[in-house]
Design a protein around this motif. Structure first.
Motif, PDB file in Angstrom:
ATOM      1  N   CYS A  31       0.967  -1.217  -0.106  1.00 51.14           N
ATOM      2  CA  CYS A  31      -0.039  -0.084  -0.099  1.00 51.14           C
ATOM      3  C   CYS A  31       0.931   1.296  -0.020  1.00 51.14           C
ATOM      4  CB  CYS A  31      -0.774   0.031   1.064  1.00 51.14           C
ATOM      5  SG  CYS A  31      -1.918   1.322   1.268  1.00 51.14           S
ATOM      6  N   GLY A  32       1.966   1.341   0.866  1.00 50.82           N
ATOM      7  CA  GLY A  32       2.850   2.323   0.977  1.00 50.82           C
ATOM      8  C   GLY A  32       3.697   2.532  -0.413  1.00 50.82           C
ATOM      9  N   ARG A  54      -4.459  25.952 -12.428  1.00 52.47           N
ATOM     10  CA  ARG A  54      -5.559  25.483 -11.960  1.00 52.47           C
ATOM     11  C   ARG A  54      -5.655  23.901 -12.237  1.00 52.47           C
ATOM     12  NH1 ARG A  54     -10.634  29.591 -13.032  1.00 52.47           N
ATOM     13  NH2 ARG A  54      -9.696  31.169 -11.642  1.00 52.47           N
ATOM     14  N   LEU A  55      -4.882  23.683 -13.494  1.00 52.78           N
ATOM     15  CA  LEU A  55      -4.686  22.402 -13.848  1.00 52.78           C
ATOM     16  C   LEU A  55      -3.767  21.380 -12.775  1.00 52.78           C
ATOM     17  CD1 LEU A  55      -5.740  20.265 -15.842  1.00 52.78           C
ATOM     18  CD2 LEU A  55      -3.775  20.850 -17.349  1.00 52.78           C
ATOM     19  N   GLU A  56      -2.651  22.238 -12.552  1.00 51.74           N
ATOM     20  CA  GLU A  56      -1.668  21.600 -11.418  1.00 51.74           C
ATOM     21  C   GLU A  56      -2.383  21.252 -10.102  1.00 51.74           C
ATOM     22  OE1 GLU A  56       2.584  22.337  -9.516  1.00 51.74           O
ATOM     23  OE2 GLU A  56       1.793  24.166 -10.490  1.00 51.74           O
ATOM     24  N   VAL A  57      -3.296  22.293  -9.688  1.00 54.42           N
ATOM     25  CA  VAL A  57      -4.137  21.937  -8.444  1.00 54.42           C
ATOM     26  C   VAL A  57      -5.130  20.832  -8.599  1.00 54.42           C
ATOM     27  CG1 VAL A  57      -5.722  23.099  -7.099  1.00 54.42           C
ATOM     28  CG2 VAL A  57      -3.883  24.352  -7.761  1.00 54.42           C
ATOM     29  N   PHE A  58      -5.721  20.697  -9.683  1.00 56.63           N
ATOM     30  CA  PHE A  58      -6.844  19.643 -10.348  1.00 56.63           C
ATOM     31  C   PHE A  58      -5.798  18.126 -10.123  1.00 56.63           C
ATOM     32  CE2 PHE A  58      -8.228  16.650 -13.345  1.00 56.63           C
ATOM     33  CZ  PHE A  58      -9.498  16.590 -12.847  1.00 56.63           C
ATOM     34  N   PHE A  59      -4.698  18.203 -10.585  1.00 64.17           N
ATOM     35  CA  PHE A  59      -3.696  17.089 -10.589  1.00 64.17           C
ATOM     36  C   PHE A  59      -3.520  16.821  -9.186  1.00 64.17           C
ATOM     37  CE2 PHE A  59      -3.084  17.192 -15.145  1.00 64.17           C
ATOM     38  CZ  PHE A  59      -3.098  15.905 -15.585  1.00 64.17           C
ATOM     39  N   TYR A  60      -2.930  17.562  -8.536  1.00 60.74           N
ATOM     40  CA  TYR A  60      -2.592  17.409  -7.084  1.00 60.74           C
ATOM     41  C   TYR A  60      -3.710  17.140  -6.219  1.00 60.74           C
ATOM     42  CZ  TYR A  60      -0.622  18.708  -2.145  1.00 60.74           C
ATOM     43  OH  TYR A  60      -0.010  18.777  -1.179  1.00 60.74           O
ATOM     44  N   ILE A  61      -4.746  17.421  -6.307  1.00 59.80           N
ATOM     45  CA  ILE A  61      -5.975  17.073  -5.487  1.00 59.80           C
ATOM     46  C   ILE A  61      -6.557  15.597  -6.044  1.00 59.80           C
ATOM     47  CG2 ILE A  61      -8.292  17.490  -4.970  1.00 59.80           C
ATOM     48  CD1 ILE A  61      -7.815  20.356  -4.874  1.00 59.80           C
ATOM     49  N   GLY A  62      -6.682  15.586  -7.258  1.00 62.43           N
ATOM     50  CA  GLY A  62      -6.949  14.253  -7.886  1.00 62.43           C
ATOM     51  C   GLY A  62      -6.021  12.880  -7.361  1.00 62.43           C
ATOM     52  N   SER A  63      -4.556  13.296  -7.331  1.00 62.91           N
ATOM     53  CA  SER A  63      -3.895  12.409  -6.912  1.00 62.91           C
ATOM     54  C   SER A  63      -3.865  11.991  -5.425  1.00 62.91           C
ATOM     55  CB  SER A  63      -2.335  12.643  -7.192  1.00 62.91           C
ATOM     56  OG  SER A  63      -1.886  13.666  -6.232  1.00 62.91           O
ATOM     57  N   TRP A  64      -4.076  13.089  -4.503  1.00 60.46           N
ATOM     58  CA  TRP A  64      -4.354  12.632  -3.098  1.00 60.46           C
ATOM     59  C   TRP A  64      -5.696  11.938  -3.010  1.00 60.46           C
ATOM     60  CZ3 TRP A  64      -1.212  12.267   0.602  1.00 60.46           C
ATOM     61  CH2 TRP A  64      -0.050  13.018   0.618  1.00 60.46           C
ATOM     62  N   ILE A  65      -6.818  12.177  -3.751  1.00 60.74           N
ATOM     63  CA  ILE A  65      -7.949  11.500  -3.592  1.00 60.74           C
ATOM     64  C   ILE A  65      -7.876   9.735  -3.804  1.00 60.74           C
ATOM     65  CG2 ILE A  65     -10.316  11.121  -4.435  1.00 60.74           C
ATOM     66  CD1 ILE A  65     -10.472  14.166  -4.794  1.00 60.74           C
ATOM     67  N   CYS A  66      -6.987   9.983  -5.227  1.00 61.38           N
ATOM     68  CA  CYS A  66      -6.615   8.433  -5.566  1.00 61.38           C
ATOM     69  C   CYS A  66      -6.030   7.846  -4.511  1.00 61.38           C
ATOM     70  CB  CYS A  66      -5.908   8.746  -6.683  1.00 61.38           C
ATOM     71  SG  CYS A  66      -5.504   6.898  -7.810  1.00 61.38           S
ATOM     72  N   ALA A  67      -5.077   8.337  -4.020  1.00 62.77           N
ATOM     73  CA  ALA A  67      -4.073   7.898  -2.897  1.00 62.77           C
ATOM     74  C   ALA A  67      -5.053   7.355  -1.840  1.00 62.77           C
ATOM     75  CB  ALA A  67      -3.062   8.697  -2.309  1.00 62.77           C
ATOM     76  N   PHE A  69      -8.233   6.549  -1.920  1.00 67.01           N
ATOM     77  CA  PHE A  69      -8.827   5.382  -2.338  1.00 67.01           C
ATOM     78  C   PHE A  69      -8.104   4.114  -2.152  1.00 67.01           C
ATOM     79  CE2 PHE A  69     -12.037   8.185  -4.685  1.00 67.01           C
ATOM     80  CZ  PHE A  69     -13.079   7.546  -3.624  1.00 67.01           C
ATOM     81  N   ILE A  70      -6.830   4.172  -2.536  1.00 70.73           N
ATOM     82  CA  ILE A  70      -5.737   3.115  -2.525  1.00 70.73           C
ATOM     83  C   ILE A  70      -5.676   2.717  -1.102  1.00 70.73           C
ATOM     84  CG2 ILE A  70      -3.380   2.309  -2.796  1.00 70.73           C
ATOM     85  CD1 ILE A  70      -3.668   4.144  -5.372  1.00 70.73           C
ATOM     86  N   PHE A  71      -5.451   3.671  -0.105  1.00 70.71           N
ATOM     87  CA  PHE A  71      -5.320   3.289   1.020  1.00 70.71           C
ATOM     88  C   PHE A  71      -6.427   2.639   1.950  1.00 70.71           C
ATOM     89  CE2 PHE A  71      -5.260   4.453   5.646  1.00 70.71           C
ATOM     90  CZ  PHE A  71      -4.147   3.857   6.045  1.00 70.71           C
ATOM     91  N   SER A  72      -7.599   3.222   1.497  1.00 74.41           N
ATOM     92  CA  SER A  72      -8.667   2.491   2.075  1.00 74.41           C
ATOM     93  C   SER A  72      -8.924   1.247   1.622  1.00 74.41           C
ATOM     94  CB  SER A  72      -9.969   3.333   1.964  1.00 74.41           C
ATOM     95  OG  SER A  72     -10.466   3.658   0.491  1.00 74.41           O
ATOM     96  N   GLU A  73      -8.887   0.870   0.408  1.00 78.19           N
ATOM     97  CA  GLU A  73      -8.948  -0.346  -0.244  1.00 78.19           C
ATOM     98  C   GLU A  73      -8.015  -1.371   0.384  1.00 78.19           C
ATOM     99  OE1 GLU A  73     -11.349  -1.818  -2.255  1.00 78.19           O
ATOM    100  OE2 GLU A  73     -12.378   0.212  -1.977  1.00 78.19           O
ATOM    101  N   PHE A  74      -6.696  -0.931   0.500  1.00 80.41           N
ATOM    102  CA  PHE A  74      -5.708  -1.829   1.037  1.00 80.41           C
ATOM    103  C   PHE A  74      -5.857  -2.305   2.552  1.00 80.41           C
ATOM    104  CE2 PHE A  74      -3.060  -0.993  -2.755  1.00 80.41           C
ATOM    105  CZ  PHE A  74      -2.491  -2.209  -2.888  1.00 80.41           C
ATOM    106  N   ILE A  75      -6.254  -1.224   3.229  1.00 80.86           N
ATOM    107  CA  ILE A  75      -6.379  -1.583   4.650  1.00 80.86           C
ATOM    108  C   ILE A  75      -7.849  -2.338   4.764  1.00 80.86           C
ATOM    109  CG2 ILE A  75      -8.035   0.413   5.210  1.00 80.86           C
ATOM    110  CD1 ILE A  75      -5.323   0.248   7.428  1.00 80.86           C
ATOM    111  N   TYR A  76      -8.531  -2.214   4.262  1.00 81.31           N
ATOM    112  CA  TYR A  76      -9.883  -3.009   4.142  1.00 81.31           C
ATOM    113  C   TYR A  76      -9.587  -4.318   3.649  1.00 81.31           C
ATOM    114  CZ  TYR A  76     -14.519  -5.150   3.620  1.00 81.31           C
ATOM    115  OH  TYR A  76     -15.403  -5.916   3.906  1.00 81.31           O
TER     116      TYR A  76
END
Length: 128
Positions: A31-32, A54-67, A69-76
Motif C-alpha cells: 500500500c505504501g 489550476r490544472l496543477e491543483v486539479f492534478f494535485y487534489i486528484g492524486s491525493w483522492i486516488c491515494a 482510495f488506494i489506502f482505504s482499499e488496501f486497509i480493508y
C-alpha cells in the motif's frame, strides 16, 4: 492429555494470528509503495508536461483522492478497515522502500534515456 490439547490449540491459534499479521504487514507495505507510485507519477506528469495553475491543483487534489482510495482499499483488504500500529509501520516502510529503492531506479533510468536522446541530437547537430 488435556493440557497437551490446550497447548496445541493455543499454538494453532498463535500460528494463525502470526500468519494473519504477516499478511497484513505485506499488504500495507505494498500500500505504501502504491500510494507513492501515484504521488510520484503525478509529480512527474506535472513536471514533464510543464503544467501550471489550476490544472496543477486539479492534478494535485486528484492524486491525493486516488491515494486515499488506494489506502482505504488496501486497509480493508488487510484487516477489514482496522488500523493497527504494525500496519502503519509497514505502510511507512513501503513509502521508504519506494523512495530509497524503486523510485531512484525507475526515474533515473527515465532521465538517463532522455539525456542519451539529447546527447544524440547534439552529436547530430554537431556533425552538420
Amino acid at each position: 492429555e488435556k493440557s497437551q490439547k490446550i497447548t496445541q490449540r493455543k499454538t494453532e491459534e498463535m500460528t494463525e494470528l502470526i500468519i494473519r499479521e504477516l499478511r497484513e504487514v505485506g499488504i500495507m507495505l505494498m500500500c505504501g509503495m502504491s500510494v507513492m507510485f501515484v504521488l510520484n507519477t503525478r509529480a512527474q506528469i506535472v513536471k514533464q508536461l510543464n503544467i501550471k495553475g489550476r490544472l496543477e491543483v486539479f492534478f494535485y487534489i486528484g492524486s491525493w483522492i486516488c491515494a486515499s482510495f488506494i489506502f482505504s482499499e488496501f486497509i480493508y483488504s488487510a484487516c477489514y478497515g482496522k488500523v493497527t500500529w504494525y500496519g502503519l509501520i509497514a505502510f511507512a516502510l513501503g513509502i521508504g522502500l519506494w523512495k530509497k529503492l524503486l523510485c531512484d531506479i525507475i526515474y533515473k533510468s527515465v532521465s538517463l534515456n532522455k539525456r542519451e536522446k539529447k546527447d544524440k541530437r547534439y552529436e547530430k547537430e554537431k556533425k552538420i
